[in-house]
Design an enzyme around this catalytic site. Sequence first.
Site, mmCIF file in Angstrom:
data_model
loop_
_atom_site.group_PDB
_atom_site.id
_atom_site.type_symbol
_atom_site.label_atom_id
_atom_site.label_comp_id
_atom_site.label_asym_id
_atom_site.label_seq_id
_atom_site.Cartn_x
_atom_site.Cartn_y
_atom_site.Cartn_z
ATOM 1 N N LYS A 192 1.274 -1.254 0.282
ATOM 2 C CA LYS A 192 -0.230 0.203 0.293
ATOM 3 C C LYS A 192 1.037 1.211 -0.072
ATOM 4 C CE LYS A 192 -4.104 2.189 0.153
ATOM 5 N NZ LYS A 192 -5.608 1.874 -0.974
ATOM 6 N N ASP A 224 -4.853 -3.216 -2.036
ATOM 7 C CA ASP A 224 -6.951 -2.950 -2.897
ATOM 8 C C ASP A 224 -7.303 -3.521 -4.052
ATOM 9 O OD1 ASP A 224 -5.224 -0.834 -3.414
ATOM 10 O OD2 ASP A 224 -7.119 0.262 -3.450
ATOM 11 N N ASP A 248 -2.379 -11.966 5.279
ATOM 12 C CA ASP A 248 -3.447 -13.032 5.745
ATOM 13 C C ASP A 248 -5.167 -12.384 5.417
ATOM 14 O OD1 ASP A 248 -4.723 -14.347 8.808
ATOM 15 O OD2 ASP A 248 -5.837 -11.882 9.206
#
Length: 357
Positions: A192, A224, A248
């Site tokens: 990110k 995302d 995760d």
Amino acid sequence: MKKYKIVLLSGDGIGPEISEVSKKVLKKLSKAHNFDIEIIEKLFGGVAYEKYGNPAPDETLIQCKNSDAVLLACVGDVKYDSLARELRPESGLLKLRSALNLFANIRPVKIRKSLIDSSTLKKNIIENVDLIVVRELIGGIYFGNPRGQIYNIKTPKAFNTMVYDSSEIERITEIAIKIANQRRQKICSVDKSNVLEVSQLWRDTVSNVMSKEKRISLSNMYVDNAAMQLVRDPAQFDVILTSNLFGDILSDLAAMLTGSIGMLPSASLNNNGPGVFEPVHGSAPDIAGKNIANPIAMLLSASMMLKIGLSEHNAAESLENAVDKVLSKGFRTADLDDGHSKVLSCSEIGCKIIDEI
Ligand code: IPM
Ligand code: MN
């Protein structure tokens, strides 16, 4: 005859049921492939907390360190959610990963042909999916300091720290490179970096390490977007390299491509010493004790243990084949039922798989 010592941690919830099946399968494999396997069972997770007030007792950790490999079922139960964080089963798992220095978590996502209709996604989207999530496992926001809560103020606050140094990023990148070299030579690094400094270091370090790797193609993706791409066109991925928290989340998402999270195995490794092999799924307390759980993710984890941890490649392959044969005959556990399958209990599907070995 080769002799292995493995530690079995059956943990909580459905853990004991799927572990029972795994034990029988390993015994059968050891006979069929001529090796000896000593299975040492230890308390871990909620059950260890009940007995010792500690989800990861030293005695268990020492046995794990002195083994050839650790096979873990699952830990956790809502009934422990009100305990102090360090006493919860999940903290035990983090302690085990950290104590064995298991910085690399490998989660392969492969579509099994006979389950193609069990996925919630369309067949043409998932049929060519064959990817591996390589997740950094002992750093990032899971372990970063400072962390804490401040309650004695008007508006309570809590905070965590997402932190990596370049050496942690380098070593997990090297693992991804090793894996990519045995596959389609594609790495997609997920971060990110449009928002987070720690992700900028991630991206720069991965690029740096990769610059010497001429055979592998590297792409970078924001997390995302990666989540969206995993449901839009998951077949585009070969190796996904990412940090602890992003890995995760994305690995649960990727698990559902296969039809059920009850199908996904994982291996947690370091460069030497025993690895921990465990399903990606949790302990499913809602179905515990009913003998309806799907033992396949744990069996496929046992197969990864045989292959990566013990170098018993033939036994690993024969277990994978046995699972595929049983599925192709239409046998399923309830989580995979598509309305036309022969639904079996956890122990029954275990017996079918043993018969195929
Ligand atoms: C996993 C699990 C664990 C994690 C939990 C149980 C601590 O979700 O292995 O993916 O978050 O790593
Ligand atoms: Mn998870």
